[in-house]
Scaffold this motif. Structure first.
Motif, PDB file in Angstrom:
ATOM      1  N   LEU A 129      23.111   9.474  -3.847  1.00  0.00           N
ATOM      2  CA  LEU A 129      22.889   8.760  -2.593  1.00  0.00           C
ATOM      3  C   LEU A 129      21.487   8.923  -1.993  1.00  0.00           C
ATOM      4  N   PRO A 130      20.885  10.101  -2.021  1.00  0.00           N
ATOM      5  CA  PRO A 130      19.561  10.223  -1.392  1.00  0.00           C
ATOM      6  C   PRO A 130      18.528   9.241  -1.928  1.00  0.00           C
ATOM      7  N   ASP A 131      18.498   9.020  -3.237  1.00  0.00           N
ATOM      8  CA  ASP A 131      17.532   8.082  -3.806  1.00  0.00           C
ATOM      9  C   ASP A 131      17.837   6.648  -3.397  1.00  0.00           C
ATOM     10  N   MET A 132      19.112   6.305  -3.259  1.00  0.00           N
ATOM     11  CA  MET A 132      19.469   4.957  -2.799  1.00  0.00           C
ATOM     12  C   MET A 132      18.951   4.734  -1.377  1.00  0.00           C
ATOM     13  N   LEU A 133      19.163   5.719  -0.523  1.00  0.00           N
ATOM     14  CA  LEU A 133      18.710   5.584   0.862  1.00  0.00           C
ATOM     15  C   LEU A 133      17.188   5.529   0.932  1.00  0.00           C
ATOM     16  N   LYS A 134      16.539   6.315   0.097  1.00  0.00           N
ATOM     17  CA  LYS A 134      15.076   6.307   0.070  1.00  0.00           C
ATOM     18  C   LYS A 134      14.537   4.966  -0.406  1.00  0.00           C
ATOM     19  N   ALA A 135      15.209   4.378  -1.411  1.00  0.00           N
ATOM     20  CA  ALA A 135      14.766   3.099  -1.967  1.00  0.00           C
ATOM     21  C   ALA A 135      15.126   1.919  -1.075  1.00  0.00           C
ATOM     22  N   GLY A 136      16.092   2.117  -0.194  1.00  0.00           N
ATOM     23  CA  GLY A 136      16.505   1.028   0.680  1.00  0.00           C
ATOM     24  C   GLY A 136      17.447   0.048   0.012  1.00  0.00           C
ATOM     25  N   TRP A 137      18.170   0.492  -1.013  1.00  0.00           N
ATOM     26  CA  TRP A 137      19.136  -0.384  -1.701  1.00  0.00           C
ATOM     27  C   TRP A 137      20.035   0.478  -2.574  1.00  0.00           C
ATOM     28  N   GLY A 138      21.314   0.177  -2.580  1.00  0.00           N
ATOM     29  CA  GLY A 138      22.210   0.918  -3.456  1.00  0.00           C
ATOM     30  C   GLY A 138      23.611   0.364  -3.472  1.00  0.00           C
TER      31      GLY A 138
END
Length: 261
Positions: A129-138
């Protein structure tokens, strides 16, 4: 897909339990949509073979990860990201299914099923989840079961785990509603997988019925009177992962031939 044949191009999808059955079908569907795909599981040999078989469809790799091991998840997901970039799509498919009367469901069986089918999805989601939130899409898609939507005799532990998985899906979807990350579940009925074949064999061994009679018992609640195909589950998962599905979150979609309405 509306004119875009590869809507997940540039995305990295990770599918747990991706070496066979529903997980492998989902992985192939993700590749067809343009994603680079990591499949995980406990059997490294099976993963390597499955990833090799998928190579003609796109970029695929297999990494051995036990979803019961939080440290293995963290290191395995980091390894996956080194090759294909941050995980944008997580499909929590890994799971086990064992049946027993409630009185014969010992604590070991109970813990095994909840640890794999529920806690494993929790740990994997926390890792991705952290990378999804950082990327702004998941996209997070949890493969639950119709056992997560209704009660089934002799399946107390499995029903508890899958009900819990749907509860987690709904809670996280609300928590992330203002974020560009959706969280959904698909709930297959009895599907053409090794697990169902083992269930049929178990019924035959314990009751003396024919395989045809055992199969008929499993599909009796399905108005279509058949097993679900892994590819049908994969299509539902794929739809939830499309960019155009951003308004679909917190849902538990039965892929079960009308078993539940």
């Amino acid at each position: 897909m509306m004119g875009d044949a590869r809507p997940l191009a540039g995305r990295h999808a990770l599918v747990t339990g991706g070496g066979r059955g529903i997980g492998a079908a989902i992985a192939r569907q993700m590749l067809a949509l343009g994603a680079a795909v990591t499949i995980t599981g406990r059997d490294a040999g099976r993963l390597d073979k499955a990833a090799g078989d998928m190579a003609g469809l796109g970029r695929a790799q297999g990494i051995a990860v036990d979803v019961n091991d939080a440290q293995a998840i963290q290191s395995g997901f980091a390894q996956a990201a080194q090759t294909f970039g941050p995980i944008a799509v997580l499909v929590n498919n890994a799971g086990i299914a064992k049946a027993a009367p409630f009185a014969k469901t010992d604590l070991s069986l109970w813990n095994d099923i909840l640890r794999t089918d529920l806690t494993g999805a929790f740990l994997c989601t926390q890792a991705a989840l952290p990378d999804m939130l950082k990327a702004g899409w998941g996209r997070v898609v949890n493969v639950a079961s119709t056992a997560g939507l209704t009660g089934m005799a002799y399946c107390a532990a499995y029903c508890a785990a899958k009900h819990g998985l749907i509860g987690m899906t709904r809670a996280l979807a609300v928590e992330l509603a203002a974020k560009p990350v959706t969280v959904n579940a698909v709930c297959p009925g009895y599907t053409e997988t090794d697990i169902v074949e083992e269930t049929i064999a178990n019924i035959v061994a314990k009751t003396g019925r024919t395989r045809q009679d055992a199969l008929a018992q499993l599909v009796a609640a399905n108005p279509q009177q058949r097993l679900i195909k892994p590819e049908e589950v994969a299509e539902a998962v794929a739809w939830l992962c499309l960019p155009g599905s951003s308004a679909i979150t917190g849902q538990s979609i039965a892929v079960a031939g009308g078993e539940l309405m």
